[in-house]
Design a protein around this motif. Structure first.
Motif, PDB file in Angstrom:
ATOM      1  N   LYS A   1      -1.410   6.589   1.481  1.00  0.00           N
ATOM      2  CA  LYS A   1      -0.285   6.533   2.413  1.00  0.00           C
ATOM      3  C   LYS A   1      -0.476   5.462   3.486  1.00  0.00           C
ATOM      4  N   TYR A   2      -1.725   4.952   3.628  1.00  0.00           N
ATOM      5  CA  TYR A   2      -1.963   3.950   4.666  1.00  0.00           C
ATOM      6  C   TYR A   2      -2.269   2.566   4.105  1.00  0.00           C
ATOM      7  N   GLY A   3      -2.258   2.396   2.778  1.00  0.00           N
ATOM      8  CA  GLY A   3      -2.477   1.079   2.215  1.00  0.00           C
ATOM      9  C   GLY A   3      -2.858   1.126   0.752  1.00  0.00           C
ATOM     10  N   ARG A   4      -3.176  -0.034   0.209  1.00  0.00           N
ATOM     11  CA  ARG A   4      -3.589  -0.124  -1.184  1.00  0.00           C
ATOM     12  C   ARG A   4      -4.729  -1.136  -1.311  1.00  0.00           C
TER      13      ARG A   4
ATOM     14  N   SER B   1      -9.457  -6.633  -2.736  1.00  0.00           N
ATOM     15  CA  SER B   1      -8.277  -7.147  -2.051  1.00  0.00           C
ATOM     16  C   SER B   1      -7.482  -5.966  -1.515  1.00  0.00           C
ATOM     17  N   VAL B   2      -7.156  -5.986  -0.219  1.00  0.00           N
ATOM     18  CA  VAL B   2      -6.522  -4.846   0.455  1.00  0.00           C
ATOM     19  C   VAL B   2      -5.268  -5.299   1.167  1.00  0.00           C
ATOM     20  N   THR B   3      -4.224  -4.480   1.140  1.00  0.00           N
ATOM     21  CA  THR B   3      -3.016  -4.712   1.929  1.00  0.00           C
ATOM     22  C   THR B   3      -2.629  -3.424   2.624  1.00  0.00           C
ATOM     23  N   ALA B   4      -2.065  -3.546   3.843  1.00  0.00           N
ATOM     24  CA  ALA B   4      -1.649  -2.375   4.616  1.00  0.00           C
ATOM     25  C   ALA B   4      -0.643  -2.812   5.666  1.00  0.00           C
ATOM     26  N   ALA B   5      -0.032  -1.854   6.329  1.00  0.00           N
ATOM     27  CA  ALA B   5       1.016  -2.155   7.307  1.00  0.00           C
ATOM     28  C   ALA B   5       0.453  -2.725   8.601  1.00  0.00           C
ATOM     29  N   ASP B   6      -0.760  -2.332   8.973  1.00  0.00           N
ATOM     30  CA  ASP B   6      -1.343  -2.810  10.226  1.00  0.00           C
ATOM     31  C   ASP B   6      -2.832  -3.063  10.019  1.00  0.00           C
ATOM     32  N   ALA B   7      -3.440  -3.727  10.997  1.00  0.00           N
ATOM     33  CA  ALA B   7      -4.845  -4.123  10.877  1.00  0.00           C
ATOM     34  C   ALA B   7      -5.771  -2.919  10.752  1.00  0.00           C
ATOM     35  N   GLN B   8      -5.521  -1.880  11.537  1.00  0.00           N
ATOM     36  CA  GLN B   8      -6.371  -0.697  11.500  1.00  0.00           C
ATOM     37  C   GLN B   8      -6.329  -0.026  10.131  1.00  0.00           C
ATOM     38  N   SER B   9      -5.145   0.066   9.561  1.00  0.00           N
ATOM     39  CA  SER B   9      -5.015   0.672   8.234  1.00  0.00           C
ATOM     40  C   SER B   9      -5.675  -0.185   7.165  1.00  0.00           C
ATOM     41  N   ALA B  10      -5.574  -1.506   7.310  1.00  0.00           N
ATOM     42  CA  ALA B  10      -6.215  -2.399   6.344  1.00  0.00           C
ATOM     43  C   ALA B  10      -7.727  -2.219   6.366  1.00  0.00           C
ATOM     44  N   GLU B  11      -8.287  -2.129   7.556  1.00  0.00           N
ATOM     45  CA  GLU B  11      -9.734  -1.929   7.669  1.00  0.00           C
ATOM     46  C   GLU B  11     -10.154  -0.577   7.097  1.00  0.00           C
ATOM     47  N   ARG B  12      -9.355   0.439   7.346  1.00  0.00           N
ATOM     48  CA  ARG B  12      -9.661   1.766   6.800  1.00  0.00           C
ATOM     49  C   ARG B  12      -9.597   1.755   5.284  1.00  0.00           C
ATOM     50  N   MET B  13      -8.574   1.099   4.740  1.00  0.00           N
ATOM     51  CA  MET B  13      -8.416   1.028   3.293  1.00  0.00           C
ATOM     52  C   MET B  13      -9.566   0.252   2.668  1.00  0.00           C
ATOM     53  N   PHE B  14      -9.963  -0.823   3.327  1.00  0.00           N
ATOM     54  CA  PHE B  14     -11.067  -1.639   2.830  1.00  0.00           C
ATOM     55  C   PHE B  14     -12.361  -0.822   2.778  1.00  0.00           C
ATOM     56  N   GLU B  15     -12.633  -0.106   3.851  1.00  0.00           N
ATOM     57  CA  GLU B  15     -13.849   0.705   3.910  1.00  0.00           C
ATOM     58  C   GLU B  15     -13.862   1.758   2.806  1.00  0.00           C
ATOM     59  N   LYS B  16     -12.745   2.442   2.615  1.00  0.00           N
ATOM     60  CA  LYS B  16     -12.663   3.473   1.578  1.00  0.00           C
ATOM     61  C   LYS B  16     -12.886   2.884   0.188  1.00  0.00           C
ATOM     62  N   ALA B  17     -12.291   1.728  -0.067  1.00  0.00           N
ATOM     63  CA  ALA B  17     -12.400   1.108  -1.383  1.00  0.00           C
ATOM     64  C   ALA B  17     -13.833   0.661  -1.674  1.00  0.00           C
TER      65      ALA B  17
ATOM     66  N   ARG C   1       0.386 -12.471  -1.293  1.00  0.00           N
ATOM     67  CA  ARG C   1       1.536 -11.619  -0.999  1.00  0.00           C
ATOM     68  C   ARG C   1       1.082 -10.216  -0.619  1.00  0.00           C
ATOM     69  N   CYS C   2       1.803  -9.568   0.290  1.00  0.00           N
ATOM     70  CA  CYS C   2       1.573  -8.166   0.618  1.00  0.00           C
ATOM     71  C   CYS C   2       2.528  -7.341  -0.228  1.00  0.00           C
ATOM     72  N   ASP C   3       2.108  -7.045  -1.473  1.00  0.00           N
ATOM     73  CA  ASP C   3       3.021  -6.354  -2.371  1.00  0.00           C
ATOM     74  C   ASP C   3       2.669  -4.870  -2.433  1.00  0.00           C
TER      75      ASP C   3
END
Length: 696
Positions: A543-546, A556-572, A694-696
């Motif tokens: 729900k916060y990114g892919r 490679s990570v995309t998200a709506a905001d910087a905080q979510s991108a960092e969280r998604m990156f860490e999880k991945a 692209r942020c797809d």
């Protein structure tokens, strides 16, 4: 708990001594003579313990070597108080005073004795060597250096750096030689004075042994027992679960057994054979259970340590991966098997053992073992109380404690002292040699000097200040070549994208220990996954990114905001690490409330049952490697992506270079991750490779 007053101003604690009976008092009064005792100070944290077994001979031998005699402490009650130091550092308590410090010199690979002022007063009248008389100097001499011209007499033969007793008229004190005995009178700097005072009226204690210590503290020990037994009974009376004791073969768990047996009868014993136990411990645990008619449940780690040590490297004080693999994993299996409805387990955890156990409460629960409740009845006891209780109850203890071991555990544990490791070489040379051989081979492969092993630097992933100073002083290089096989090249940090939102890109180098399908399974604990086995690409959505992960290590990570991108990156990235470095300990499976995880050559996840709650990640030991590889990432993140208006210009992206007219080339002339057909250069994302803009 023992009588203790804390002097927070100078890190001291006040203890009591019975001069009449010649031993340490743990309570308010001596149970033999009724004396309230005399107060004396020791350094914090104050986990004082008896000097026993081989330790007595070692201490007396060092005193005889230095001063020609050990008479002032022979047949006396002597205690050690562990204080901070590079390795073993014990205050020596006798006659109700800190008379010396016993220290393991890592560089010299030996124990040394250093007298304190009361010790100098005690030994000065009887010493037959290492005594230096000075004259012709005045004023405050504590901490001062003395020239050879002021040395009027030298007794005995000694070397530069040896401990000495300094005399000046009626004053006496401890010192250290700065020249050998033969050249001291002509040396520019002959000695350094540690302290120098007129002798005090130091009371001398009568002979005393462990029986005297127990009798003098019987009332206090009985009180401790009564309190602990009431606590255990008070908790278990309303809990319909079997009561067990975590029995490691150490002194603290033995005391916990004694209390539990008095509180509830004969409990079952839980023992974990880590595969790294001393033979004495294995024999002792088995014999103790048989002698006392107790049922012994053994969790066997088998060769779990040796299967994982090449992947994780030698365990360290600040990265004890072995504990989950060799202890926690097997014991959780045992409890699930033998106590499916749960158990209340009494343990020997003590607050004074370590900072991590400070503030231990009576009732604790391990989040990784949901069907076990732990009671800690000796949490506030000091080591002397543990030993007093064991001796009072007549409990058989591990014979290794008589061999100058302070603690008993895995024979090659990184948390043991270098001095204890030397003990292992003395009593089990074959076990010592096997591990030393492995460590030296490890150091050689990493381009590290032999001193990295010989002086114990391997015991830390990140050296503490004193060890760094030691390495710098000896001009030793302590940084391994090639790291540990894990690294992170950050191509782009959390940055604004052209199409809106934020993205991150990196290449993670993680050992390939398994098929990439295990990465797919690991990502299921993060979110919804789509996976292409042909191209080794996994896409995870939350729900916060892919995030997209590629077989070549690209992320490679995309998200709506910087905080979510960092969280998604860490999880991945953590999911990638968990998949490839999984030890198969099974703790994640037992932590999963939905039984969605099974261990089959690694972690497998049932997507129909997994809710991505994250509890399995918190239980995983290997995720600690995320912080390690992020700390060593090779390029900083930029503040934003390059503007699309700069057509044809060269742009800097996270420390790398790209031209807008085509995809960036890596140092090998290919795309990131190239060189593995159908993996790093996959075209399933439109031909751009893993670093799409692209942020797809």
């Amino acid at each position: 708990m023992a009588y203790v007053q804390v002097n927070a101003a100078n890190g001291k604690e006040v203890r009591k001594w019975c001069d009449g009976c010649g031993t340490l008092l743990l309570g308010g009064r001596c149970s033999i003579c009724g004396s309230p005792g005399r107060e004396f100070e020791i350094n914090s944290p104050g986990d004082i313990r008896p000097c026993m077994g081989d330790s007595v001979g070692i201490l007396e031998g060092l005193l005889e070597e230095a001063f020609g005699t050990a008479a002032p402490i022979e047949n006396k009650s002597v205690f050690f108080n562990k204080v901070p130091g590079e390795d073993r550092t014990d205050e020596v308590v006798a006659h109700g005073q800190v008379i010396a410090v016993l220290r393991f010199d890592i560089a010299a690979d030996r124990l040394r004795i250093e007298l304190r002022q009361p010790g100098a007063e005690l030994f000065a009248p009887v010493a037959t060597k290492n005594v230096v008389t000075i004259s012709g100097v005045s004023g405050h001499l504590k901490g001062k250096g003395i020239a050879g011209e002021n040395v009027s007499d030298v007794l005995g033969h000694f070397a530069d750096g040896d401990p000495i007793i300094v005399r000046k008229a009626l004053k006496v004190g401890p010192g250290v030689a700065m020249a050998d005995s033969d050249s001291m009178r002509s040396a520019e700097k002959a000695l350094r004075v540690r302290d120098l005072n007129a002798p005090s009226d130091m009371p001398l204690s009568p002979d005393a042994d462990r029986d005297t210590f127990v009798r003098a503290n019987r009332d206090h020990l009985k009180g401790l027992e009564g309190t602990a037994v009431r606590e255990i009974r008070g908790f278990v009376k309303n809990v319909r679960l079997p009561v067990t004791v975590s029995f490691s073969g150490g002194k603290d768990s033995l005391a916990a057994y004694g209390l539990t047996a008095k509180a509830v009868g004969d409990p079952d014993l839980l023992f974990t054979d880590t595969g790294l136990e001393f033979p004495e411990t294995l024999e002792y645990v088995k014999a103790f259970a048989e002698k006392n008619g107790l049922r012994l449940h053994t969790a066997d780690a088998k060769d779990g340590f040796w299967k994982n040590v090449d992947t994780f490297g030698p365990p360290a004080k600040d990265f004890r991966w072995c504990c989950k693999v060799c202890k926690l994993g097997p014991i959780t299996d045992l409890i699930a098997r033998d106590f499916p409805k749960g158990t209340v387990t009494c343990e020997g955890n003590r607050s004074l053992e370590s900072f991590s156990r400070a503030g231990t409460e009576l009732v604790t629960r391990n989040p990784f073992v949901p069907n076990q409740t732990n009671l800690n009845p000796v949490r506030d006891w000091c080591a002397a109380e543990i030993w007093g209780y064991i001796w009072m109850k007549g409990l058989d203890y591990n014979p290794l404690y008589e061999r100058d071991f302070e603690r008993i555990g895995c024979y090659l544990c990184a948390s043991c002292l270098a001095s204890e490791w030397r003990n292992t070489s003395r009593i089990h040379p074959e076990m010592y040699s096997d591990w030393e051989r492995y460590l030296h081979d490890y150091a050689k492969r990493r381009g590290l000097p032999p001193e990295y092993i010989d002086m114990g630097f391997w015991r830390w992933k990140v050296l503490p200040p004193k060890m760094r100073q030691l390495a710098e002083g000896l001009e030793l290089r302590m940084v391994p070549e090639g790291g540990d096989g894990l690294s992170m090249k950050m191509l782009k940090g959390a940055s604004v994208c052209v199409a809106g939102g934020y993205s991150m890109e990196a290449v993670a180098t993680v050992p390939r220990n398994r098929d990439f399908s295990y990465v797919e399974d690991s990502l299921r604990t993060v979110g919804e996954v789509k996976y292409s086995p042909e191209f080794e690409i996994a896409l995870v959505r939350t729900k916060y990114g892919r995030a997209r992960l590629f077989g070549g290590g690209q992320v490679s990570v995309t998200a709506a905001d910087a905080q979510s991108a960092e969280r998604m990156f860490e999880k991945a990235v953590k999911a990638l690490i968990r998949a490839e470095l999984c030890t198969s300990c099974g703790i994640c499976a037992r932590s999963c409330p939905h039984k969605a995880i099974r261990i089959k050559g690694g972690m497998r996840v049932d997507p129909a049952s997994c809710t991505s709650c994250g509890k399995c990640e918190k239980a995983c030991m290997v995720v600690h490697y995320y912080d390690k590889i992020m700390a060593g990432k090779t390029a900083p993140a930029p503040e934003s992506c390059p503007s699309p208006r700069r057509v044809g210009k060269t742009q800097h992206v996270g420390g790398t270079v790209r031209g807008d007219k085509g995809p960036r080339k890596d140092s090998r002339g290919g795309r990131p991750g190239g060189g593995r057909k159908g993996r790093g250069d996959a075209r399933s994302d439109g031909g751009r490779g893993p670093r799409t803009r692209r942020c797809d």
